[in-house]
Design a protein around this motif. Structure first.
Motif, mmCIF file in Angstrom:
data_model
loop_
_atom_site.group_PDB
_atom_site.id
_atom_site.type_symbol
_atom_site.label_atom_id
_atom_site.label_comp_id
_atom_site.label_asym_id
_atom_site.label_seq_id
_atom_site.Cartn_x
_atom_site.Cartn_y
_atom_site.Cartn_z
ATOM 1 N N ARG A 26 0.723 -1.358 -0.340
ATOM 2 C CA ARG A 26 0.411 -0.037 -0.070
ATOM 3 C C ARG A 26 0.931 1.049 0.080
ATOM 4 N NH1 ARG A 26 -5.038 0.739 4.372
ATOM 5 N NH2 ARG A 26 -5.492 -1.755 2.352
ATOM 6 N N LYS A 61 1.320 4.056 -3.004
ATOM 7 C CA LYS A 61 1.072 5.768 -3.212
ATOM 8 C C LYS A 61 2.529 6.271 -3.323
ATOM 9 C CE LYS A 61 -1.516 5.128 1.668
ATOM 10 N NZ LYS A 61 -2.123 5.693 2.829
ATOM 11 N N ASP A 90 -3.725 11.518 2.504
ATOM 12 C CA ASP A 90 -3.445 10.936 1.780
ATOM 13 C C ASP A 90 -3.368 10.878 -0.112
ATOM 14 O OD1 ASP A 90 -2.464 8.165 1.627
ATOM 15 O OD2 ASP A 90 -4.571 7.669 1.673
ATOM 16 N N VAL A 91 -2.844 10.958 -0.723
ATOM 17 C CA VAL A 91 -2.189 10.634 -1.377
ATOM 18 C C VAL A 91 -3.440 11.726 -2.418
ATOM 19 C CG1 VAL A 91 -2.031 8.815 -3.933
ATOM 20 C CG2 VAL A 91 -0.927 8.586 -1.854
ATOM 21 N N TRP A 139 3.123 14.449 5.204
ATOM 22 C CA TRP A 139 2.916 13.671 5.626
ATOM 23 C C TRP A 139 2.425 12.815 6.462
ATOM 24 C CZ3 TRP A 139 2.888 9.137 1.078
ATOM 25 C CH2 TRP A 139 2.039 8.711 1.352
ATOM 26 N N LEU A 162 -1.371 8.847 7.608
ATOM 27 C CA LEU A 162 -1.515 7.851 6.729
ATOM 28 C C LEU A 162 -0.540 7.717 5.700
ATOM 29 C CD1 LEU A 162 -5.479 8.973 5.380
ATOM 30 C CD2 LEU A 162 -4.399 7.719 7.118
ATOM 31 N N LEU A 163 0.616 7.808 6.056
ATOM 32 C CA LEU A 163 2.100 7.764 5.428
ATOM 33 C C LEU A 163 2.342 6.463 6.687
ATOM 34 C CD1 LEU A 163 4.305 7.194 3.819
ATOM 35 C CD2 LEU A 163 5.372 9.204 4.893
ATOM 36 N N ASP A 196 -1.048 3.309 7.785
ATOM 37 C CA ASP A 196 -2.357 3.250 6.962
ATOM 38 C C ASP A 196 -2.263 1.401 6.660
ATOM 39 O OD1 ASP A 196 -4.466 2.811 5.449
ATOM 40 O OD2 ASP A 196 -4.097 4.057 3.550
#
Lengths: 430, 430
Positions: B173, B177, B339-340, B360, B363-364, B367
């Motif tokens: 994941r 990203k 997030d991305v 970031w 969520l880096l 996640d």
């Protein structure tokens, strides 16, 4: 703390050997080897590498020097004491002393015979000639070396974290397959993926993941070394090379038509129970079963390895019924081109009718499809087959004409002798 | 070969410590700590843990004894010689000797002050009281410990391969990203994910993956220990606690309205260049900028940490224009709930207008959404904030009323003093 000795030791290796053990091979090769050692010790054969995926230019991807180093390393291997002890002392298919003393003594002294390697365009010609029971042990390590060297040619260009993510993705994929298989009640599935595996370490990972994820539904691995190291069952029975070579040795058409049954007569004398599995498709399943002697209908099961698997299974079920056998006591082992969807489908269709097992190969141990640019790690169809015996060409018809091999005139002769008519062609992926 | 000494050494640990270094913390905490040490050395504050995600019953998931062991371990930490050398000798934001000798001497002698822990229903009350510059260093390690212990409560029940696949999925994941971010031209992004990371090792992995995958577009990490170990830039400026505490100390409304600018006046005296970043949202961005002195418009940039980020950025751009500043020479740092997709969108909208950077966070480095049953590893909104200073409550309004904190009457007073009207509520995910 770094273990300094380990680090220095690792620096001493001249190469990173792909095959490090003579029993890093499929269990059925050893069973067949013993049978040949006993029944056909003087037969001379040639095994040859055949890349059915011509779009994979093996000679461009793999350095000839590196390939020779790996093959030479395999020739330096001999059975270790622990491996010998395991083969002599372990229980296989519920039986102790599966391997007889005379065979083990010979195996303990074995080094693999020479190989012949030549580049031809973008492919390699790789052949092995000699006594059948020696040469035949080259098949699996030769395939494993070529598959892994081709993989290394791609992996060599990747960054450290890119590599870790590659394996992360591949692990996730295997696990997602396991999560699907987990929901199939009474599943029985084994790893048959040695020959076209991504690598030894990867196969070892897949086997352990299957063991943790599926529990008793995972019945074992065809790889003897992994079975030994992980204390799992070694799985496998017999393969096409037996009828192919027996047939090539036949002196006339009458002997040819009898050859596939002669093979199984020898097997019948040696093995019982779950090792009595018929592989009917070498020269066409339909004709083989139709003309089979009644004692063969008493065998435990059938392995379906080409053609449409449901069709093949139904042919076997009908045949058992005709011969007065109860299919529900029989076993059908599917082993051709399996992946999760096909396994789910075949299990749903046949689980109530027969005992169903799966021998899951390439798409268990080498499903790297779509994970690198140009799909450069996708598995491909590489085989290493007996192409002649005592100077005569071998033939395989199979239930899928795309898997047929041998000289055209001999193929025609075999089709006539075994009464094989039209066949349905199926794409050969792996 | 097993390194026997390593194995025996590992057995000697009583616990597996989550935080193992005093500089396993965000860089801006150290910058702010030095500023407080210099400007407000006698201020007494209380920091308190606030779990905004009430559905996560921390006290049911985390054993109180284990939590105490981890917090006690943090109290045993002191700055190591190498860490001290790095802080004294390294270049931060292009400047040597960012940390003055008197601060470093104090820091070298520091042990973190006591904590107060009590279970209240399914949550913990965890508070820290004492000198501001000491207590404030608890924030990041306390959050990291709680996040990681909550994770361990889930991981403890998982099998070996299940765990490996969990991390395989999470790695995949993160990498996916990174593959998206890679295509954004002139991206500038840093890791701000220490406080709500899944674990130290995981943050370290994410940072290294970002470094390999993004190259120069990855500008560094807020985590000092990782910046030191991986030889990356340590990133960060200042946070809400400065204006919150300065405001709480104000004696009357007039002083209150001036407090946020007093903070930045102190900062102005200490720092220049890329460290002159305004965080305008503590008591509402609009009013803050409207009433700001002109010298503040000369600062390098603005960090947008609450409210709709595009709205916040446009408010800053308009403000610079009003004050005769060229926005294209300014920097906007987005750091809230990224997030991305959001990064891609904000970059597309603002990259031509200002210099854009991203900090970031969760969520880096955390996640794990959807990767285990019941989403038991999903990140949640845990904060550790200064709740009072010299006995007076602190207040935060933020540009998102869901992030506001403080007693209701004080919130009303602050809204009046800072002229904050209606606000748009945004869901706080992490």
């Amino acid at each position: 703390m770094v273990d300094i000795a380990t680090r220095v030791w690792n620096h001493k290796w001249k190469i990173d050997p792909i095959v490090r053990s003579l029993i890093d091979t499929d269990f059925y090769k050893l069973l067949m080897c013993q049978s040949i050692f006993r029944n056909k010790p003087d037969t001379t054969v040639t095994f040859s590498l055949i890349n059915r995926s011509k779009h994979v230019p093996l000679a461009k991807l793999i350095d000839e020097g590196e390939l020779r180093e790996q093959l030479d390393h395999i020739r330096s291997l001999s059975l270790s004491r622990g491996e010998s002890t395991w083969l002599r002392g372990n229980t296989f298919y519920g039986k102790r002393q599966m391997f007889r003393s005379d065979f083990m003594e010979w195996f303990e002294g074995l080094r693999l015979p020479p190989y012949y390697l030549e580049r031809k365009g973008d492919q390699y010609e790789l052949t092995f000639e000699g006594k059948w029971h020696e040469v035949m042990l080259w098949e699996i390590p030769a395939l494993a070396v070529l598959m892994e060297l081709r993989g290394r040619s791609v992996l060599n260009t990747m960054g450290k974290f890119e590599l870790q993510v590659l394996y992360a993705r591949a692990m996730t994929r295997v696990w997602e397959k396991i999560e699907v298989l987990r929901d199939i009640p009474n599943l029985s599935i084994a790893d048959f993926g040695t020959r076209r595996r991504h690598s030894y370490l990867w196969q070892d990972w897949c086997v352990q993941a299957m063991h943790e994820g599926l529990g008793a539904a995972f019945t074992g691995t065809s790889n003897c070394r992994i079975a030994m190291m992980r204390e799992l069952e070694a799985i496998g029975t017999n393969a096409h090379e037996l009828p192919m070579v027996y047939a090539a040795l036949a002196e006339d058409d009458a002997a040819l038509s009898q050859a596939p049954y002669d093979v199984l007569q020898d097997w019948h004398d040696e093995h019982e129970g779950n090792l009595r599995i018929i592989l009917p498709d070498t020269f066409g399943s339909k004709g083989f079963l139709k003309h089979a002697p009644d004692w063969l209908a008493g065998w435990t099961g059938v392995r379906i390895d080409s053609g449409d698997p449901a069709t093949g299974a139904n042919i076997a079920i009908d045949w058992w019924k005709e011969r007065g056998e109860d299919p529900s006591t029989k076993r059908i082992i599917f082993s051709d081109g399996l992946d999760v969807d096909k396994i789910t489908e075949l299990h749903a269709e046949f689980a109530g009718k027969v005992n169903v097992s799966f021998g899951w190969g390439t798409l268990l141990t080498n499903d790297f499809r779509g994970l690198v640019p140009n799909d450069a790690l996708a598995p491909f169809s590489l085989v290493c087959k007996a192409v002649s015996a005592n100077g005569r060409p071998t033939v395989k018809l199979s239930d899928n004409p795309n898997k047929a091999m041998g000289p055209a005139d001999e193929i025609e002769r075999y089709k006539r002798v075994f009464g094989v008519g039209d066949q349905v062609a199926e794409e050969v992926l792996v």
